[in-house]
Design a protein around this motif. Structure first.
Motif, mmCIF file in Angstrom:
data_model
loop_
_atom_site.group_PDB
_atom_site.id
_atom_site.type_symbol
_atom_site.label_atom_id
_atom_site.label_comp_id
_atom_site.label_asym_id
_atom_site.label_seq_id
_atom_site.Cartn_x
_atom_site.Cartn_y
_atom_site.Cartn_z
ATOM 1 N N UNK A 119 0.848 -1.203 0.000
ATOM 2 C CA UNK A 119 0.000 0.000 0.000
ATOM 3 C C UNK A 119 0.882 1.252 0.000
ATOM 4 N N UNK A 120 1.978 1.194 0.732
ATOM 5 C CA UNK A 120 2.888 2.346 0.751
ATOM 6 C C UNK A 120 3.445 2.592 -0.650
ATOM 7 N N UNK A 121 3.719 1.550 -1.402
ATOM 8 C CA UNK A 121 4.203 1.694 -2.786
ATOM 9 C C UNK A 121 3.132 2.322 -3.679
ATOM 10 N N UNK A 122 1.883 1.965 -3.444
ATOM 11 C CA UNK A 122 0.787 2.579 -4.216
ATOM 12 C C UNK A 122 0.746 4.091 -3.985
ATOM 13 N N UNK A 123 0.948 4.470 -2.715
ATOM 14 C CA UNK A 123 0.971 5.898 -2.387
ATOM 15 C C UNK A 123 2.198 6.579 -2.995
ATOM 16 N N UNK A 125 3.668 5.760 -5.751
ATOM 17 C CA UNK A 125 3.367 5.891 -7.180
ATOM 18 C C UNK A 125 2.395 7.057 -7.423
ATOM 19 N N UNK A 126 1.376 7.153 -6.603
ATOM 20 C CA UNK A 126 0.397 8.242 -6.698
ATOM 21 C C UNK A 126 1.095 9.598 -6.560
ATOM 22 N N UNK A 149 -4.592 11.744 -11.035
ATOM 23 C CA UNK A 149 -4.496 10.327 -10.664
ATOM 24 C C UNK A 149 -5.411 10.020 -9.471
ATOM 25 N N UNK A 150 -6.000 8.836 -9.463
ATOM 26 C CA UNK A 150 -6.878 8.490 -8.336
ATOM 27 C C UNK A 150 -6.037 8.144 -7.090
ATOM 28 N N UNK A 151 -6.570 8.485 -5.945
ATOM 29 C CA UNK A 151 -5.899 8.114 -4.691
ATOM 30 C C UNK A 151 -5.952 6.611 -4.543
#
Length: 155
Positions: A119-123, A125-126, A149-151
């Motif tokens: 999840x931290x990687x998704x953030x 990337x965002x 970009x979507x959260x």
């Protein structure tokens, strides 16, 4: 009560409409600090439209009132008797919104935040997409062209 338009001479824009019971006629049609006052009490356009519409759609040029198109976007300004796009303000607004989104997601990058590495990687990337946004949309001419970009979804 008479109505007077305060006109900016370099652009012909009506800056405001004033209602005055009495005005010294010597003030009318006299340039003062780049402005001029015109009596618009009996103006046909104003009789049929609102004062706001008059200010937005009418301009003074060659000693007559002319009609212009409505302002295309908030990022246009009136210059040389035409609407000119101001991309500097568009990108300033884009950066302000981008910065607010970055600030709103700062908490996701704190070392002791309770979230999985995935999840931290998704953030991450965002946030990178947000940083790249001004460059990604450097040719944009409207706010609507920018795709934010979507959260990331977090549980």
């Amino acid at each position: 009560m008479k109505k007077y338009a305060v006109i900016r001479l370099d652009t012909g824009e009506c800056l405001q409409i004033q209602r005055l019971i009495m005005i010294d006629d010597s003030v009318l049609n006299t340039e003062t600090d780049g402005l001029i006052y015109k009596d618009i009490t009996d103006n046909e356009y104003l009789l049929e439209n609102s004062e706001s519409d008059f200010r937005d759609r009418q301009y003074w040029r060659n000693n007559t009132w002319n009609t212009r198109e409505t302002r295309p976007t908030p990022y246009h300004f009136w210059k040389d008797y035409e609407w000119v796009q101001d991309l500097t303000n568009l990108f300033k607004t884009i950066r302000q919104h981008r910065d607010a989104r970055l600030f709103g997601s700062d908490w996701t990058q704190v070392a002791d935040v309770a979230m999985s590495d995935e999840v931290k990687q998704l953030w991450l990337h965002y946030r990178q997409q947000l940083r790249e946004l001004p460059e990604t949309y450097k040719d944009a001419t409207t706010w609507e062209e920018v795709q934010w970009p979507p959260k990331p979804m977090t549980n």
